[in-house]
Enzyme design. Structure first.
Site, PDB file in Angstrom:
ATOM      1  N   GLY A 135      64.382  56.029  19.408  1.00  0.00           N
ATOM      2  CA  GLY A 135      65.172  54.923  19.948  1.00  0.00           C
ATOM      3  C   GLY A 135      65.197  53.705  19.053  1.00  0.00           C
ATOM      4  CB  ILE A 137      60.689  52.885  16.467  1.00  0.00           C
ATOM      5  CG1 ILE A 137      60.005  52.645  17.817  1.00  0.00           C
ATOM      6  CG2 ILE A 137      59.721  52.710  15.323  1.00  0.00           C
ATOM      7  CD1 ILE A 137      58.884  53.644  18.109  1.00  0.00           C
ATOM      8  CD  GLU A 191      68.148  63.704  25.145  1.00  0.00           C
ATOM      9  OE1 GLU A 191      69.221  64.052  24.664  1.00  0.00           O
ATOM     10  OE2 GLU A 191      67.651  62.583  24.931  1.00  0.00           O
ATOM     11  CG  ASP A 202      64.602  64.680  22.813  1.00  0.00           C
ATOM     12  OD1 ASP A 202      65.804  64.483  22.540  1.00  0.00           O
ATOM     13  OD2 ASP A 202      63.740  63.790  22.713  1.00  0.00           O
ATOM     14  CE  LYS A 206      64.143  61.909  20.278  1.00  0.00           C
ATOM     15  NZ  LYS A 206      63.518  61.478  21.538  1.00  0.00           N
TER      16      LYS A 206
END
Ligand code: HSE
Length: 434
Positions: A135, A137, A191, A202, A206
């Protein structure tokens, strides 16, 4: 002042509304920082009836993504619809039309990154994806620029806000898994399909992006060993707590430049470690570089405005590149040429300490049978606790912590142990980090 730079959004959901809000309400600040205004030209969404957190001006709205992509004033197309299709086609079409692209779509980049990168490289456009990991960061910027002089030794990340929110609520408030999940969904962290948050996918998407940025190879989802938090039981959270640990869903990326481990799974983290203090939907990534040493990035990993902050940072970076005629100043994944040289360490070769919870009959000789099998596989026990004794219950829990062992040996030993007549339920296995 130069001409304004036009921005078009595809997707006016939670994040899209946040981006529109920042572009319109912080217009003056952004103009001062970029040197020219960023004009929100068009916003596409298929449904303008549903409730929104921000009222996007009527004259900007369209239901056609094509109108955004083809608009002559739009230089930067922002894709915020998520999923693989039609997001992929929109991005490729925009790149083919010479537009720069910003996306928050980690699933798409993790699954079809090569296809998209090939078009980016050919067309010389900029591709921003800061919002796709953690998000708000700025971890992608940090890996691409701030830590560019380092070989990355390892990264340990809490990079799924929903999973961390659920585990925190279970530990701190005794909430059930489902109650905690409903709250996370209501707060907009999850999500569209929350299974991806819970089963680790998820976080794995990442992890693929972080590993690619750090190690210079475009990894893919099958390179990641993934386990989710579906099986985490409140009993394991409590036993871990008693032993001085907190259970977190961790993404672990570590290794040398030749071989790297990429895995996502629940792990016991010492309660004193900073990562254990990361609560709720917050994310944190511990990054160790060979020059800088340990660093820690912490902040909100999901939600409207934190994610919008990351999207707008990409828009600004691209706008600045446009203004200085320096598009593609940095390669999207930091490396000018991504190689295939870096190998992924097979999970069977990974070394870890382990937490094991056996559900066994309360009889003489049980511990020695289990310890014998572990010993035969070269697994050394660090500590054992038996919780209570068998009365009306069909089994008792026996919790063991091991010293470092090799995954393959542990899996073989557990297969044997779970076949013993004294073992009532399959053994719970959680790796221990730190
Ligand atoms: N569903 C994600 C999370 C949102 O919970 O972290 C941000 O990618």
């Amino acid at each position: 002042m130069s001409n304004p730079i036009g921005v078009g959004l595809i997707g006016a959901g939670t994040i899209g509304c946040g981006v529109a809000r920042l572009l319109l309400e912080s217009r003056e600040l952004l103009t001062q920082r970029v040197g020219t205004p960023l004009n929100l030209v068009k916003v596409a969404d298929i449904d303008w009836e549903r409730d929104r957190t921000f009222n996007i001006p009527e004259d900007l709205r369209t239901t056609e993504a094509e109108e955004v992509i083809n608009h002559p004033e739009v230089s930067i197309v922002v894709e915020l619809i998520g999923g693989i299709e039609p997001a992929k086609s929109f991005i490729i079409e925009a790149l083919n039309k010479g537009k720069h692209v910003v996306t928050a779509n980690k699933a798409l980049l993790a699954e079809s990154g090569k296809e998209i990168l090939d078009v980016v490289m050919r067309d010389g456009a900029d591709l921003g994806f800061e919002a796709s990991v953690a998000g708000g960061i700025p971890i992608i910027l940090a890996l691409r620029e701030g830590l560019v002089a380092n070989r990355i030794v390892g990264m340990y990340g809490i990079i799924n806000g929903t999973a961390n929110f659920i585990l925190t609520k279970m530990e701190d408030e005794n909430l059930s898994f489902n109650e905690a999940l409903s709250q996370a969904q209501a707060l907009g962290y999850a999500e569209a399909d929350p299974t991806l948050d819970i089963n680790g996918t998820d976080a794995a998407h990442k992890a693929v992006l972080l590993a690619s940025l750090a190690y210079g190879r475009l990894f893919q989802l099958p390179d990641v060993h993934v386990e989710g938090i579906e099986e985490i039981d409140i009993r394991d959270i409590r036993y871990a707590q008693e032993m001085g640990y907190t259970i977190k869903l961790l993404a672990i990326i570590k290794g040398e430049q030749e071989q790297v481990e990429i895995r996502v799974h629940p792990a016991l983290v010492p309660s004193q470690h900073t990562l254990s203090k990361v609560k709720g939907a917050f994310n944190a990534i511990y990054v160790e570089g060979d020059a800088v040493g340990p660093t820690m990035f912490y902040g909100k990993g999901a939600g409207e405005m934190p994610t919008a902050s990351a999207v707008v940072s990409d828009i600004v970076a691209i706008a600045r590149n446009i203004l200085s005629g320096a598009s593609r100043r940095t390669a999207p994944f930091s490396y000018r040429n991504l190689s295939n040289g870096v190998k992924v360490k097979p999970m069977s070769e990974v070394e870890s300490r382990y937490y094991m919870r056996f559900s066994v009959l309360d009889k003489p000789g049980v511990l020695s049978s289990i310890a014998g099998i572990l010993g035969n596989h070269g697994i050394s026990i660090e500590s054992v606790i038996q919780k209570g004794h068998q009365t009306h219950r069909e089994s008792v829990p026996v919790v063991m912590m091991t010293h470092h062992a090799i995954e393959e040996h542990v899996q073989k030993a557990l297969k044997e142990i779970d076949k013993l007549p004294i073992v009532v339920h399959p053994t719970v296995l959680i790796r221990v980090e730190g």
